[in-house]
Each structure stands twice: as structure tokens, then as C-alpha cells.
Motif scaffolding. Structure first.
Motif, mmCIF file in Angstrom:
data_model
loop_
_atom_site.group_PDB
_atom_site.id
_atom_site.type_symbol
_atom_site.label_atom_id
_atom_site.label_comp_id
_atom_site.label_asym_id
_atom_site.label_seq_id
_atom_site.Cartn_x
_atom_site.Cartn_y
_atom_site.Cartn_z
ATOM 1 N N ASP A 1 -0.850 2.984 12.514
ATOM 2 C CA ASP A 1 -1.980 2.193 12.024
ATOM 3 C C ASP A 1 -1.564 0.749 11.733
ATOM 4 O O ASP A 1 -2.336 -0.186 11.962
ATOM 5 N N ARG B 1 5.542 7.806 11.866
ATOM 6 C CA ARG B 1 4.480 7.133 11.112
ATOM 7 C C ARG B 1 4.452 5.643 11.439
ATOM 8 O O ARG B 1 5.412 5.110 11.962
ATOM 9 N N ASN C 1 0.823 -1.210 0.000
ATOM 10 C CA ASN C 1 0.000 0.000 0.000
ATOM 11 C C ASN C 1 0.858 1.261 0.000
ATOM 12 O O ASN C 1 0.482 2.274 -0.574
ATOM 13 N N ASP C 2 2.025 1.212 0.653
ATOM 14 C CA ASP C 2 2.835 2.430 0.849
ATOM 15 C C ASP C 2 4.281 1.993 1.069
ATOM 16 O O ASP C 2 4.649 1.595 2.167
HETATM 17 C C1 LIG Z 1 -2.252 3.189 2.773
HETATM 18 O O1 LIG Z 1 -1.247 4.179 2.936
HETATM 19 C C2 LIG Z 1 -1.747 5.478 3.169
HETATM 20 C C3 LIG Z 1 -0.566 6.409 3.160
HETATM 21 O O2 LIG Z 1 0.354 6.068 4.151
HETATM 22 C C4 LIG Z 1 -2.529 5.497 4.454
HETATM 23 O O3 LIG Z 1 -3.049 6.792 4.708
HETATM 24 C C5 LIG Z 1 -3.653 4.490 4.396
HETATM 25 O O4 LIG Z 1 -4.304 4.392 5.646
HETATM 26 C C6 LIG Z 1 -3.118 3.109 4.025
HETATM 27 N N1 LIG Z 1 -4.224 2.200 3.774
HETATM 28 C C7 LIG Z 1 -4.235 0.986 4.266
HETATM 29 C C8 LIG Z 1 -5.424 0.160 3.932
HETATM 30 O O5 LIG Z 1 -3.355 0.539 4.974
#
Ligand SMILES: *[C@@H]1O[C@H](CO)[C@@H](O)[C@H](O)[C@H]1NC(C)=O
Ligand SMILES: *[C@@H]1O[C@H](CO)[C@@H](O)[C@H](O)[C@H]1NC(C)=O
Ligand SMILES: *[C@@H]1O[C@H](CO)[C@@H](O)[C@H](O)[C@H]1NC(C)=O
Ligand SMILES: *[C@@H]1O[C@H](CO)[C@@H](O)[C@H](O)[C@H]1NC(C)=O
Ligand SMILES: *[C@@H]1O[C@H](CO)[C@@H](O)[C@H](O)[C@H]1NC(C)=O
Length: 326
Positions: free
Chosen positions: A103, A100, A53-54
Motif C-alpha cells: 500500500d 508487507r 502510522n505503523d
Molecule cells: C496504517 O497501518 C495499518 C497497519 O499496517 C494499515 O492497515 C493501514 O492501512 C495504514 N493506514 C494508512 C493510512 O496508511
């Protein structure tokens, strides 16, 4: 005690009776083998999807582990949110607007609470996440000793004292030594700047006003300087723009960082400063030549970092939610 296997209870009791507590705040590679057999897979799957995703998140997670361990030890303190009675670390200057990955840690924790409730500490999750982030970015793999417990306090002021890219090498080294690491670890762990991004404010003085001279840093490669001045124009609203720490292989954990430093293309002042000392400069040269040596030494240094100020045995707690004390 239900989350600690009999063998660990035995070793713990043995330590209590026969050895000093210092020798015995021990970690074990198989700490969760029986209590949470899917731990490694749950962490790995989450890290794979977070990177998909990132891609920048891999470096962010390694930095999160570093910022945890250097403040109050590796006790998950960096993960705690501010409350009325607890001033956390997230808003300390080195963290605010730059730290960061919370999450990702929350998602791993919630999967683990489903699989093995109240068993795996947030501090261990962070340590494993950092390892997998490096490995999944083509870096080294190392076994992670486990059994850290989570702290119940945090320290904003200690977080404000984290090593900073603006400090001279001697100061950064002194901070490492105060945590039980050494000068070599500064050179080795700086290799983490082989992936990820930095905000312009962390290196802008090098572009426009080096040491108050009104000029750029003469040691910075001139074509890199020109590129960086475009990304980070000399105005306050560019402060949070991003530049890759390693513009050559930005998302790969390899030894390119050391080649960059040798060619005056390290992004941060503290990267360049590694050349100003005979010990660290020899390490930069060696790692630039021998990636396997860098990988081996990185695994050793990061494991050492992962043992700073840990809580074990009956200390601390296993948080249910990494953001809050139980
Ligand atoms: C994906 O990455 C973005 C940028 O860091 C973040 O805002 C988002 O929550 C992420 N989505 C998932 C499903 O992890
Ligand atoms: C148990 O721990 C060892 C390391 O001591 C590891 O090699 C092994 O894969 C683990 N087994 C399980 C089921 O996790
Ligand atoms: C480096 O450490 C010295 C001695 O502790 C201190 O006086 C100095 O202000 C520090 N320099 C920076 C840039 O932090
Ligand atoms: C560092 O290396 C240089 C050049 O090899 C040498 O002249 C100098 O004495 C060394 N400094 C220290 C402190 O060892
Ligand atoms: C760098 O490598 C050379 C050649 O193997 C070795 O002699 C030297 O001790 C190494 N330097 C450091 C600081 O590890």
C-alpha cells in the motif's frame, strides 16, 4: 525515450557503440533530476507518514526491496499481483502472509504519477523507499543510483528459493554468491534484523524442538528463551504471533543487533549462525563495537544488492501501476 535526459541518451549510445552492454547497464544518481525533481521529497514524505502510522513498516519495506532484488533482480517483480497468465511472487512461501508494504508503494506511485507521469519505475521507488525507511529509523543515509526499469515477469519458484532463516550459513552464503554478493554481505545485510518483527514459525524450532532434539536450542540465551516461549507457545495457533527481531531497540536501525547476536540473543537460527564462521563472527564483533563501521558497510552492501539483475536503458518498462504490467 522522453523520460531519459539527453546526457543519459548520450551515455547510453556511447555504451552501445563502444562498450559491452554488461558494463553499461548503468544507473545514475541524478537520473530523474530534470524529469521528476520532486521525487525525493514525495518518497520521503510518504515514508514519514507510513512510519508514523505503523513503525513496523520501515523494516517491512527494506525486506520488500531484498525480496525484489533476490528474485529476477531489482525489477519490481515482487510487486506484481497474480493474474490468469502471470503467477507472481506474493504467494511464494517466503512471502505469503508475511510480505508487507504494497500500500505504501502504491501511494508513492500514485503521487508520482500525478507529479511526473510514466517516469519513475516501481523498482526505483522500492529502492528509495528502503533507503528512506532505514534513514528515518535513525540508520545511515546513502545516495541511491537510479534508472532501473520494471520487469514484465515474475517467478514464484525463484521466490521460493529466497534465503531462509532455517538454512545453514553456507547455504545462505551460496545464494548470496550466486547473486554476485559475498559472505561479508551476509553478515552486513543480516544487520537489517536490527528492526522489525518476525512471526513465531520462523524461529519456533529453536524454542521446542531444535534440530529434531525435542529440546530448545542450547545456544539461545535462557531468559530470552523463556520470554519467547510465552509469546510463541508450542501450538500451531501461535505460528503468526510476532516477536521483535531486536527486543532492545525494536524500531531503531542501529548496531544493537550485533550486540544481541554476541550475547546469544539473535532471534533467528541464521542470526546465531553468524558466530559459527570466523569471517562473519569477526564482522559481528566489529559491528557490535563500531556502529559507524556498520552504517558504512551497510550502505555499501545494500547499494550492491540494489544493482542485482537490473533492467536499464530500453529494457523492461515504466509501469503505471506497480501491481500490473502495462
Ligand atoms: C496504517 O497501518 C495499518 C497497519 O499496517 C494499515 O492497515 C493501514 O492501512 C495504514 N493506514 C494508512 C493510512 O496508511
Ligand atoms: C541532482 O542530482 C544530484 C546528484 O547527482 C543531487 O545532489 C541534486 O540535489 C539533484 N538536484 C535536484 C534538483 O534534484
Ligand atoms: C544446503 O545445501 C546443500 C547443498 O546444496 C543441500 O543438500 C541441503 O539440503 C541444504 N540445506 C538446507 C537446510 O537447505
Ligand atoms: C577459526 O578460528 C579458530 C580460533 O581462532 C581457529 O582455531 C580456526 O583454525 C579458524 N578456522 C579457520 C577456518 O580459519
Ligand atoms: C575487525 O577489526 C579488526 C581491528 O580493526 C581488524 O583487524 C579485522 O580485520 C576486522 N575484521 C573483519 C572481518 O573485518
Amino acid at each position: 525515450m522522453e523520460c531519459v535526459s539527453n546526457k543519459h541518451v548520450f551515455i547510453f549510445m556511447f555504451c552501445l557503440v563502444f562498450l559491452t552492454p554488461l558494463v553499461c547497464s548503468q544507473l545514475y544518481y541524478n537520473f530523474y533530476n530534470r524529469t521528476c525533481p520532486n521525487l525525493n521529497k514525495i518518497v520521503k514524505d510518504n515514508i514519514l507518514s507510513a512510519i508514523a502510522n505503523d513503525s513496523r513498516i520501515a523494516a517491512s519495506l527494506l525486506r520488500l526491496h531484498f525480496h525484489d532484488c533476490f528474485v529476477n533482480g531489482c525489477d519490481g517483480s515482487v510487486l506484481l499481483d497474480d493474474t490468469d497468465t502471470l503467477k507472481g511472487e506474493k504467494n511464494a512461501l517466503p512471502n505469503k502472509n508475511s510480505i508487507r508494504g504494497f500500500d505504501v508503494i502504491d501511494k508513492i506511485k500514485s503521487d508520482l504519477e500525478n507529479a511526473c507521469p510514466s517516469t519513475v519505475s516501481c523498482a526505483d521507488i522500492l529502492t528509495l523507499a528502503a533507503r528512506d525507511a532505514v534513514y528515518q529509523s535513525k540508520g545511515p543515509f546513502w545516495a541511491v543510483p537510479l534508472g532501473r526499469r520494471d520487469g514484465t515477469t515474475a517467478s514464484e519458484s525463484d521466490a521460493n528459493n529466497l534465503p531462509s532463516p532455517f538454512e545453514p550459513l553456507e547455504n545462505i552464503t551460496a545464494k548470496f554468491i550466486s547473486k554476485g554478493l559475498e559472505k561479508k554481505d551476509v553478515a552486513v545485510l543480516s544487520g537489517a534484523h536490527t528492526f522489525g518483527f518476525a512471526q513465531c514459525f520462523t524461529f519456533k524450532p529453536r524454542l521446542f524442538d531444535f534440530g529434531g532434539s525435542g529440546k530448545s536450542d542450547p545456544s539461545l540465551d535462557s531468559s530470552l528463551l523463556q520470554n519467547l516461549q510465552k509469546v510463541c507457545p508450542n501450538q500451531a495457533d501461535s505460528d503468526s504471533n510476532l516477536a521483535p527481531l531486536d527486543p532492545v531497540t525494536t524500531n531503531t536501525f542501529d548496531n544493537t543487533y550485533y550486540k544481541n547476536v554476541l550475547s546469544n540473543s539473535g532471534l533467528l537460527q541464521s542470526d546465531q549462525a553468524l558466530l559459527g564462521d570466523n569471517t562473519t563472527s569477526a564482522l559481528v564483533t566489529n559491528y557490535s563495537k563500531w556502529p559507524i563501521l556498520f552504517f558504512r558497510d551497510f550502505a555499501v552492501s545494500v547499494e550492491k544488492m540494489g544493482r542485482i539483475g537490473i533492467l536499464a536503458g530500453q529494457q523492461g518498462q515504466i509501469r503505471k501501476n506497480c501491481r500490473a504490467v502495462n
